[in-house]
Motif scaffolding. Structure first.
Motif, short mmCIF file in Angstrom:
data_model
loop_
_atom_site.label_atom_id
_atom_site.label_comp_id
_atom_site.label_asym_id
_atom_site.label_seq_id
_atom_site.Cartn_x
_atom_site.Cartn_y
_atom_site.Cartn_z
N PHE A 195 0.84 -1.20 0.00
CA PHE A 195 0.00 0.00 0.00
C PHE A 195 0.88 1.25 0.00
O PHE A 195 2.05 1.21 0.39
CB PHE A 195 -0.95 0.01 1.20
CG PHE A 195 -0.29 -0.04 2.55
CD1 PHE A 195 0.03 1.12 3.24
CD2 PHE A 195 0.04 -1.26 3.12
CE1 PHE A 195 0.65 1.08 4.48
CE2 PHE A 195 0.66 -1.32 4.37
CZ PHE A 195 0.96 -0.15 5.05
N VAL A 196 0.28 2.33 -0.47
CA VAL A 196 0.96 3.63 -0.51
C VAL A 196 0.23 4.58 0.42
O VAL A 196 -0.91 4.97 0.15
CB VAL A 196 1.00 4.20 -1.94
CG1 VAL A 196 1.72 5.55 -1.95
CG2 VAL A 196 1.66 3.23 -2.90
N ASN A 254 2.02 -16.15 -16.84
CA ASN A 254 3.00 -17.20 -17.16
C ASN A 254 3.88 -17.52 -15.97
O ASN A 254 5.10 -17.71 -16.10
CB ASN A 254 3.85 -16.79 -18.36
CG ASN A 254 3.03 -16.61 -19.63
OD1 ASN A 254 2.12 -17.40 -19.90
ND2 ASN A 254 3.33 -15.58 -20.39
N GLY A 255 3.25 -17.57 -14.80
CA GLY A 255 3.98 -17.92 -13.58
C GLY A 255 4.79 -16.81 -12.97
O GLY A 255 5.46 -17.01 -11.94
N ARG A 256 4.75 -15.63 -13.57
CA ARG A 256 5.55 -14.49 -13.09
C ARG A 256 4.62 -13.41 -12.55
O ARG A 256 3.61 -13.07 -13.14
CB ARG A 256 6.39 -13.94 -14.24
CG ARG A 256 7.30 -12.78 -13.85
CD ARG A 256 8.19 -12.40 -15.02
NE ARG A 256 7.39 -11.98 -16.17
CZ ARG A 256 7.02 -10.72 -16.40
NH1 ARG A 256 7.36 -9.77 -15.55
NH2 ARG A 256 6.31 -10.43 -17.47
N LEU A 257 4.97 -12.86 -11.37
CA LEU A 257 4.16 -11.80 -10.77
C LEU A 257 4.34 -10.50 -11.54
O LEU A 257 5.47 -10.07 -11.80
CB LEU A 257 4.60 -11.61 -9.32
CG LEU A 257 3.71 -10.74 -8.43
CD1 LEU A 257 2.32 -11.36 -8.30
CD2 LEU A 257 4.34 -10.59 -7.05
N VAL A 258 3.23 -9.86 -11.92
CA VAL A 258 3.29 -8.60 -12.66
C VAL A 258 2.49 -7.52 -11.93
O VAL A 258 1.50 -7.80 -11.25
CB VAL A 258 2.75 -8.76 -14.11
CG1 VAL A 258 3.63 -9.70 -14.89
CG2 VAL A 258 1.31 -9.27 -14.11
N TYR A 259 2.93 -6.31 -12.08
CA TYR A 259 2.30 -5.14 -11.45
C TYR A 259 1.04 -4.74 -12.21
O TYR A 259 1.06 -4.63 -13.44
CB TYR A 259 3.31 -4.00 -11.45
CG TYR A 259 2.79 -2.67 -10.98
CD1 TYR A 259 2.45 -2.45 -9.65
CD2 TYR A 259 2.67 -1.61 -11.88
CE1 TYR A 259 2.00 -1.22 -9.22
CE2 TYR A 259 2.23 -0.36 -11.46
CZ TYR A 259 1.88 -0.18 -10.13
OH TYR A 259 1.42 1.03 -9.71
N ILE A 312 11.25 -0.74 -8.97
CA ILE A 312 10.03 -0.26 -8.32
C ILE A 312 9.17 0.46 -9.35
O ILE A 312 9.64 1.39 -10.01
CB ILE A 312 10.37 0.70 -7.16
CG1 ILE A 312 11.16 -0.04 -6.08
CG2 ILE A 312 9.11 1.31 -6.59
CD1 ILE A 312 11.61 0.84 -4.93
N PRO A 313 7.90 0.04 -9.53
CA PRO A 313 7.03 0.71 -10.50
C PRO A 313 6.87 2.19 -10.16
O PRO A 313 6.81 2.56 -8.98
CB PRO A 313 5.70 -0.05 -10.37
CG PRO A 313 6.07 -1.37 -9.77
CD PRO A 313 7.24 -1.10 -8.88
N LYS A 314 6.79 3.01 -11.17
CA LYS A 314 6.66 4.45 -10.99
C LYS A 314 5.45 4.77 -10.12
O LYS A 314 4.36 4.21 -10.31
CB LYS A 314 6.51 5.13 -12.36
CG LYS A 314 6.52 6.65 -12.27
CD LYS A 314 6.45 7.27 -13.66
CE LYS A 314 6.45 8.79 -13.60
NZ LYS A 314 6.37 9.41 -14.95
#
Length: 312
Positions: A212-213, A229-234, A263-265
């Motif tokens: 959380f922000v 595809n098994g990979r965590l995405v934002y 770190i995602p923008k």
């Protein structure tokens, strides 16, 4: 083959595709209730209610402990656990209840907003499994099995052919949508099948809570993720609707580092948590880039694991 009555470990059949409203003689159409999927094992003297993860639900909804009295025969029913508030199923209320563990709080909630179970399929009748029968025959057996309906227990109604008109009616009532089911379809455990088609008015999706922000104005944004595809995405943030007990539960999770290489923008000040909670977010539509327009946090859910949150 194991007797599904004895094992009581059913993983229900799932909707395999989402589509637009249509008319067809090959399908029946029923309302999509905004609740929690459950399997009811009903005998002459006992009710057992389990969710999709095979968790016992009667401790959460003790007001449904006697719905076995609504049936004539030993049976296993597939249906939706819901709480009706202001004339509509309220997803937040049923998910809030499913997260409760204090018996006193559960008793208070049950008196204020009692739960109900709506059956839409039958998997076992008297002494035999009936999942190989066509849907229309199972619907007939469901009617035969049920001797009474009340505010705690009901059978889902359906219409034939006129899916577009039925969808328009659901939209006018601001209900979640409808489900189209092929008339001759069998019931397949733990399988997503195109025999069931979800036709929704309000869109929603499930996400893993990644953190959380904190905001200065007391509005907090939840960071969302899914697997691809098994990979965590934002998958962005949701701010509207975040607060109360669900947010306190999120804040109480163990803290961790950012799960991504970069770190995602917009997440430079984020607090990252162990990815073990799942939440549902509703929205009006998706943008061309895959983002959600006007997302609103609906609540946490414990009937779905993080691994089940897969990018569509």
């Amino acid at each position: 083959m194991d007797d599904i009555w004895e094992t009581k470990n059913i993983k229900p059949m799932l909707i395999g595709v989402e589509g637009s409203p249509f008319d067809s003689k090959e399908y029946i159409f029923e309302l999509k209730l905004d609740g929690e999927r459950c399997i009811a094992y009903l005998d002459s003297d006992k009710t057992i209610l389990k969710n999709k993860r095979n968790m016992l639900m009667l401790p959460k909804v003790p007001e449904l402990s006697e719905i076995h009295k609504n049936v004539n025969v030993r049976c296993i029913l597939d249906g939706e656990l819901a709480i009706i508030k202001d004339g509509r199923p309220d997803f937040f209320e049923i998910q809030k209840r499913s997260m409760m563990s204090n018996p006193v709080k559960i008793d208070v909630a049950a008196k204020k907003y009692p739960a109900c179970f709506t059956a839409f399929d039958i998997l076992y009748f008297e002494d035999r499994q009936v999942t190989d029968l066509p849907l229309t025959e199972r619907k007939e057996l469901l009617q035969k099995a049920v001797k009474s309906e009340d505010r705690r227990f009901a059978v889902s109604r359906f219409i034939e052919k006129n899916g577009i008109q039925f969808y328009d009616l659901a939209r006018q009532r601001e209900l979640e949508g409808i489900v189209a089911k092929r008339r001759n379809s069998k019931y397949y455990f733990d399988r997503r099948t195109k025999d069931w088609i979800k036709i929704k008015y309000l869109q929603d999706d499930d996400f893993i809570v990644l953190g959380f922000v904190p905001k200065e104005n007391s509005m907090n944004s939840i960071i969302l993720g899914q697997y691809s595809n098994g990979r965590l995405v934002y998958k962005g943030h949701v701010t509207l609707g975040v607060g109360g007990e669900p947010f306190r539960k999120i804040k109480s999770l163990d803290k961790t580092s950012c799960p991504f290489h970069e770190i995602p923008k917009g997440n430079e000040d984020a607090v990252w948590v162990i990815p073990k909670l799942v939440c549902t977010v509703k929205y009006m539509m998706k943008t061309q880039s895959g983002g959600m327009r006007q997302p609103v946090f609906k609540g946490l859910r414990d009937d779905k694991s993080p691994e089940e949150c897969v990018e569509k």
